[in-house]
Design a protein around this motif. Structure first.
Motif, PDB file in Angstrom:
ATOM      1  N   TYR A  64       0.841  -1.208   0.000  1.00 41.30           N
ATOM      2  CA  TYR A  64       0.000   0.000   0.000  1.00 41.30           C
ATOM      3  C   TYR A  64       0.877   1.259   0.000  1.00 41.30           C
ATOM      4  N   LEU A  65       1.882   1.290   0.880  1.00 38.41           N
ATOM      5  CA  LEU A  65       2.737   2.479   0.963  1.00 38.41           C
ATOM      6  C   LEU A  65       3.588   2.641  -0.282  1.00 38.41           C
ATOM      7  N   ASN A  66       3.976   1.526  -0.906  1.00 35.31           N
ATOM      8  CA  ASN A  66       4.835   1.587  -2.092  1.00 35.31           C
ATOM      9  C   ASN A  66       4.180   2.309  -3.263  1.00 35.31           C
ATOM     10  N   ARG A  67       2.845   2.419  -3.226  1.00 29.96           N
ATOM     11  CA  ARG A  67       2.159   3.118  -4.332  1.00 29.96           C
ATOM     12  C   ARG A  67       2.604   4.568  -4.425  1.00 29.96           C
ATOM     13  N   ASP A  68       3.011   5.160  -3.281  1.00 26.97           N
ATOM     14  CA  ASP A  68       3.354   6.589  -3.262  1.00 26.97           C
ATOM     15  C   ASP A  68       4.823   6.867  -2.990  1.00 26.97           C
ATOM     16  N   LEU A  69       5.664   5.832  -3.019  1.00 30.38           N
ATOM     17  CA  LEU A  69       7.067   6.050  -2.661  1.00 30.38           C
ATOM     18  C   LEU A  69       7.976   5.908  -3.869  1.00 30.38           C
ATOM     19  N   SER A  70       9.060   6.688  -3.851  1.00 31.29           N
ATOM     20  CA  SER A  70      10.014   6.597  -4.960  1.00 31.29           C
ATOM     21  C   SER A  70      10.964   5.425  -4.728  1.00 31.29           C
ATOM     22  N   TYR A  71      11.020   4.914  -3.475  1.00 37.34           N
ATOM     23  CA  TYR A  71      11.826   3.739  -3.170  1.00 37.34           C
ATOM     24  C   TYR A  71      10.870   2.627  -2.751  1.00 37.34           C
ATOM     25  N   LYS A  72      11.371   1.409  -2.539  1.00 38.53           N
ATOM     26  CA  LYS A  72      10.472   0.282  -2.250  1.00 38.53           C
ATOM     27  C   LYS A  72      10.668  -0.260  -0.834  1.00 38.53           C
ATOM     28  N   LEU A  73       9.551  -0.425  -0.136  1.00 33.47           N
ATOM     29  CA  LEU A  73       9.577  -1.056   1.182  1.00 33.47           C
ATOM     30  C   LEU A  73       9.327  -2.552   1.022  1.00 33.47           C
ATOM     31  N   THR A  74       9.924  -3.342   1.902  1.00 31.92           N
ATOM     32  CA  THR A  74       9.617  -4.772   1.950  1.00 31.92           C
ATOM     33  C   THR A  74       8.859  -5.008   3.263  1.00 31.92           C
ATOM     34  N   PRO A  75       8.215  -6.184   3.413  1.00 25.26           N
ATOM     35  CA  PRO A  75       7.530  -6.465   4.682  1.00 25.26           C
ATOM     36  C   PRO A  75       8.483  -6.343   5.876  1.00 25.26           C
ATOM     37  N   GLY A  76       9.768  -6.592   5.642  1.00 23.36           N
ATOM     38  CA  GLY A  76      10.752  -6.482   6.723  1.00 23.36           C
ATOM     39  C   GLY A  76      10.951  -5.057   7.220  1.00 23.36           C
ATOM     40  N   ASP A  77      10.520  -4.077   6.421  1.00 21.38           N
ATOM     41  CA  ASP A  77      10.637  -2.683   6.850  1.00 21.38           C
ATOM     42  C   ASP A  77       9.453  -2.251   7.711  1.00 21.38           C
ATOM     43  N   VAL A  78       8.439  -3.112   7.835  1.00 22.89           N
ATOM     44  CA  VAL A  78       7.204  -2.727   8.526  1.00 22.89           C
ATOM     45  C   VAL A  78       7.177  -3.368   9.913  1.00 22.89           C
ATOM     46  N   TYR A  79       6.918  -2.552  10.929  1.00 23.46           N
ATOM     47  CA  TYR A  79       6.833  -3.032  12.315  1.00 23.46           C
ATOM     48  C   TYR A  79       5.450  -2.641  12.811  1.00 23.46           C
ATOM     49  N   LEU A  80       4.592  -3.614  13.025  1.00 30.58           N
ATOM     50  CA  LEU A  80       3.218  -3.308  13.429  1.00 30.58           C
ATOM     51  C   LEU A  80       3.097  -3.194  14.948  1.00 30.58           C
ATOM     52  N   THR A  81       2.326  -2.213  15.390  1.00 30.44           N
ATOM     53  CA  THR A  81       2.064  -2.056  16.825  1.00 30.44           C
ATOM     54  C   THR A  81       0.554  -2.010  17.050  1.00 30.44           C
ATOM     55  N   ILE A  82       0.191  -2.130  18.314  1.00 28.33           N
ATOM     56  CA  ILE A  82      -1.240  -2.101  18.649  1.00 28.33           C
ATOM     57  C   ILE A  82      -1.650  -0.636  18.790  1.00 28.33           C
ATOM     58  N   GLY A  83      -1.748   0.049  17.674  1.00 30.05           N
ATOM     59  CA  GLY A  83      -2.131   1.455  17.695  1.00 30.05           C
ATOM     60  C   GLY A  83      -0.936   2.374  17.863  1.00 30.05           C
ATOM     61  N   CYS A  84      -1.230   3.689  17.893  1.00 31.27           N
ATOM     62  CA  CYS A  84      -0.163   4.696  17.937  1.00 31.27           C
ATOM     63  C   CYS A  84       0.516   4.734  19.296  1.00 31.27           C
ATOM     64  N   ASN A  85      -0.245   4.502  20.360  1.00 34.12           N
ATOM     65  CA  ASN A  85       0.382   4.611  21.678  1.00 34.12           C
ATOM     66  C   ASN A  85       1.521   3.609  21.848  1.00 34.12           C
ATOM     67  N   GLN A  86       1.311   2.395  21.388  1.00 32.38           N
ATOM     68  CA  GLN A  86       2.399   1.421  21.513  1.00 32.38           C
ATOM     69  C   GLN A  86       3.569   1.822  20.603  1.00 32.38           C
ATOM     70  N   ALA A  87       3.240   2.420  19.451  1.00 30.71           N
ATOM     71  CA  ALA A  87       4.315   2.875  18.558  1.00 30.71           C
ATOM     72  C   ALA A  87       5.167   3.933  19.262  1.00 30.71           C
ATOM     73  N   ILE A  88       4.504   4.821  20.002  1.00 29.96           N
ATOM     74  CA  ILE A  88       5.245   5.861  20.740  1.00 29.96           C
ATOM     75  C   ILE A  88       6.164   5.204  21.772  1.00 29.96           C
ATOM     76  N   GLU A  89       5.654   4.192  22.443  1.00 30.14           N
ATOM     77  CA  GLU A  89       6.454   3.498  23.458  1.00 30.14           C
ATOM     78  C   GLU A  89       7.697   2.848  22.827  1.00 30.14           C
ATOM     79  N   VAL A  90       7.485   2.184  21.691  1.00 30.82           N
ATOM     80  CA  VAL A  90       8.588   1.474  21.028  1.00 30.82           C
ATOM     81  C   VAL A  90       9.618   2.472  20.491  1.00 30.82           C
ATOM     82  N   VAL A  91       9.120   3.509  19.821  1.00 33.03           N
ATOM     83  CA  VAL A  91      10.041   4.444  19.159  1.00 33.03           C
ATOM     84  C   VAL A  91      10.857   5.234  20.181  1.00 33.03           C
TER      85      VAL A  91
END
Ligand SMILES: Cc1ncc(COP(=O)(O)O)c(C=O)c1O
Length: 182
Positions: A64-91
């Protein structure tokens, strides 16, 4: 909302309009609801999934994201979290290192501060300017930044101000923050 003085007749505009339970005009699409129900009923997913998210989900997001990017993401570039709050904790944990500082918007979303404190990240607040449609105070960012600036948080669309930054403005803010690195 609980602090509102009931004797005051001013009109109150709720800013939680995106919450589908309270504002049903934003009902989730039945296709997404059915997909979740089907997955639950299939009994194929009652297992310990990989912490970073299951492969088909990460692949779908990368595609989905690759549709708008000049470079290519692989599934290995994606880290899923349980919503934004967990993403904030991880980052904030990932960015933490001795002496690092992080820029947070003011006003902003309150979940960042406790997690920056927990992860020993020095918080440097930059203002959003109400008279400029809540754009970043780029000049202030420039004076706050140094070689230990690990990240700048930009909430876009904004919460709680709901402004949307233009690409041009985002680029200006990025350059102001990371002139030390560029
Ligand atoms: C900027 C921001 N961060 C985090 C969150 C929390 O997101 P979640 O409920 O997905 O954890 C929200 C929710 O509105 C938000 O606006």
């Amino acid at each position: 909302m609980g602090n509102i003085n009931q004797d005051n007749s001013s009109v109150v505009v709720p800013l939680g309009h995106g919450d589908p339970s309270h504002f049903p005009s934003f009902r989730t699409t039945p296709a997404a609801e059915d997909a979740i129900v089907d997955a639950l009923r299939s009994a194929k997913h009652n297992c310990y999934a990989t912490t970073v998210g299951i492969l088909p989900a990460r692949r779908a997001i990368a595609d989905y994201l690759n549709r708008d990017l000049s470079y290519k993401l692989t599934p290995g570039d994606v880290y899923l979290t349980i919503g934004c709050n967990q993403a904030i904790e991880v980052v904030t944990a990932v960015l933490s290192r001795p002496g690092a500082n992080i820029f947070l918007p003011r006003p902003g979303y309150p979940h960042y501060e406790p997690w920056c404190a927990y992860n020993h990240l020095e918080m440097r607040h930059y203002d959003l300017l109400p008279k400029k449609g809540w754009e970043v105070d780029v000049d202030a960012v420039e004076t706050l930044a140094d070689e230990n600036t690990a990240a700048m948080v930009i909430i876009n669309p904004g919460n709680p101000c709901w402004n949307v930054c233009s690409y041009e403005h985002l680029n200006k803010a990025k350059h102001a923050c990371f002139t030390f690195r560029i």
